[in-house]
Design a protein around this motif. Structure first.
Motif, short mmCIF file in Angstrom:
data_model
loop_
_atom_site.label_atom_id
_atom_site.label_comp_id
_atom_site.label_asym_id
_atom_site.label_seq_id
_atom_site.Cartn_x
_atom_site.Cartn_y
_atom_site.Cartn_z
N THR A 125 59.68 27.63 70.30
CA THR A 125 58.25 27.89 70.44
C THR A 125 57.63 26.78 71.26
O THR A 125 58.15 25.67 71.34
CB THR A 125 57.54 27.97 69.07
OG1 THR A 125 57.76 26.74 68.36
CG2 THR A 125 58.07 29.13 68.24
N SER B 54 53.75 25.97 73.93
CA SER B 54 52.40 26.38 74.27
C SER B 54 52.03 25.90 75.66
O SER B 54 52.67 25.01 76.22
CB SER B 54 51.39 25.83 73.26
OG SER B 54 51.38 24.41 73.30
N THR C 151 49.54 35.17 73.86
CA THR C 151 50.93 34.82 73.58
C THR C 151 51.81 35.37 74.70
O THR C 151 51.48 36.37 75.34
CB THR C 151 51.41 35.41 72.24
OG1 THR C 151 51.35 36.85 72.31
CG2 THR C 151 50.57 34.92 71.08
N GLU D 179 54.19 22.56 76.52
CA GLU D 179 54.99 21.94 75.46
C GLU D 179 56.17 22.84 75.12
O GLU D 179 56.10 24.06 75.24
CB GLU D 179 54.14 21.71 74.21
CG GLU D 179 53.04 20.68 74.40
CD GLU D 179 52.30 20.38 73.11
OE1 GLU D 179 52.56 21.06 72.10
OE2 GLU D 179 51.47 19.47 73.11
N TYR E 88 44.45 28.01 75.09
CA TYR E 88 45.85 27.92 74.66
C TYR E 88 46.55 29.26 74.77
O TYR E 88 45.97 30.31 74.49
CB TYR E 88 45.94 27.48 73.19
CG TYR E 88 45.67 26.02 72.96
CD1 TYR E 88 46.68 25.07 73.05
CD2 TYR E 88 44.39 25.58 72.63
CE1 TYR E 88 46.43 23.73 72.82
CE2 TYR E 88 44.12 24.24 72.41
CZ TYR E 88 45.14 23.32 72.50
OH TYR E 88 44.89 21.99 72.28
N VAL E 89 47.82 29.21 75.16
CA VAL E 89 48.70 30.37 75.10
C VAL E 89 49.95 29.94 74.33
O VAL E 89 50.54 28.90 74.64
CB VAL E 89 49.10 30.88 76.49
CG1 VAL E 89 50.13 32.00 76.38
CG2 VAL E 89 47.87 31.36 77.26
N THR E 90 50.33 30.69 73.31
CA THR E 90 51.52 30.40 72.52
C THR E 90 52.74 31.03 73.18
O THR E 90 52.69 32.19 73.61
CB THR E 90 51.36 30.95 71.09
OG1 THR E 90 50.21 30.36 70.48
CG2 THR E 90 52.59 30.63 70.25
N LEU E 91 53.82 30.25 73.27
CA LEU E 91 55.04 30.70 73.94
C LEU E 91 56.19 30.81 72.94
O LEU E 91 56.27 30.01 72.00
CB LEU E 91 55.43 29.72 75.05
CG LEU E 91 54.35 29.35 76.06
CD1 LEU E 91 54.85 28.25 76.99
CD2 LEU E 91 53.91 30.56 76.86
N SER E 92 57.09 31.76 73.17
CA SER E 92 58.27 31.88 72.30
C SER E 92 59.44 32.46 73.08
O SER E 92 59.26 33.16 74.08
CB SER E 92 57.97 32.77 71.08
OG SER E 92 57.68 34.09 71.49
N ASP F 110 38.97 30.46 75.33
CA ASP F 110 40.33 30.10 74.91
C ASP F 110 41.01 29.26 75.98
O ASP F 110 40.86 29.51 77.17
CB ASP F 110 41.16 31.35 74.66
CG ASP F 110 40.62 32.16 73.48
OD1 ASP F 110 40.10 31.53 72.54
OD2 ASP F 110 40.72 33.40 73.50
N TYR G 244 48.48 24.63 77.53
CA TYR G 244 47.09 24.23 77.30
C TYR G 244 46.40 23.99 78.64
O TYR G 244 46.88 23.21 79.45
CB TYR G 244 47.04 22.96 76.44
CG TYR G 244 45.69 22.29 76.41
CD1 TYR G 244 44.56 22.96 75.93
CD2 TYR G 244 45.53 20.98 76.86
CE1 TYR G 244 43.32 22.34 75.91
CE2 TYR G 244 44.29 20.36 76.84
CZ TYR G 244 43.19 21.04 76.36
OH TYR G 244 41.96 20.44 76.35
#
Length: 198
Positions: free
Chosen positions: A110, A112, A41, A76, A125-129, A123, A114
């Protein structure tokens, strides 16, 4: 040294690649194509709408024993890819990819990243916020709430056009004109408050 598979002495010889494939692509505890990301993240600092945050890095590493192809990186949400990405990584090789936050409106965002590595394990994916906030006051003309609400004030009579944005110093918020007349309403950045000059 060249191996002649037709040589009678090579009867029963099985190339290593075939052994690996028969073993599900695993040799010595390693997978042929496998990647690892440095983070799962990323949280970005509060950033003014339409502004851009400093970039943050994601490091992708080939932890397998074969070359990994990177077919693309997809971002995204209200985030941007800020660096180029190599087309492949050799075993043990790493690459740093930079991403920034660029909110187009106020609020929690939010997204991501990919990494498309085909059939590689690991892995991808990294989640972004991040949170978009009201832009800095000094980037827009400043007026008090009373001036914005006064249809005879210059803010409503000189150069007012649809989309004109000013800063309300009384309430610490941006206001955008909905029209060009002196009585056209002003709306806040998220469209929940309006002021109609009178």
């Amino acid at each position: 040294m060249t191996i002649d598979l037709n040589d009678p002495k090579m009867a029963g010889y099985i190339p290593l690649e075939e052994i690996v494939e028969d073993d599900g692509g695993v040799a010595g505890g390693k997978v042929a194509e496998e990647v690892q990301l440095s983070v799962a993240t990323l949280a970005f600092p509060d950033t003014g709408e339409t502004y851009e945050s400093p970039s943050q890095a994601i490091v992708i590493t080939n932890t397998g024993y074969d070359q990994v192809t990177i077919y693309g990186v997809h971002v995204e949400g209200e985030f941007e890819l800020k660096s180029s990405v190599p087309g492949s990584l050799l075993p043990g090789e790493s690459a740093s990819v930079n991403v920034s936050f660029k909110p187009i409106s106020v609020g929690t965002k939010t997204g991501s990243v990919y990494f498309d590595t085909g059939n590689a394990a690991g892995d991808e994916y990294v989640t972004l916020s991040g949170t978009g906030i009201i832009a800095v006051a000094d980037t827009k003309p400043n007026y008090t709430a009373a001036q914005i609400a006064d249809k005879t004030h210059a803010v409503n009579t000189v150069g007012k056009v649809i989309g004109l944005t000013v800063f309300d110093t009384t309430n610490n918020r941006l206001m955008t004109a909905s029209g060009s007349t002196d009585v056209a309403a002003w709306w806040n950045a998220i469209g929940t408050v309006s002021v109609v000059p009178a």
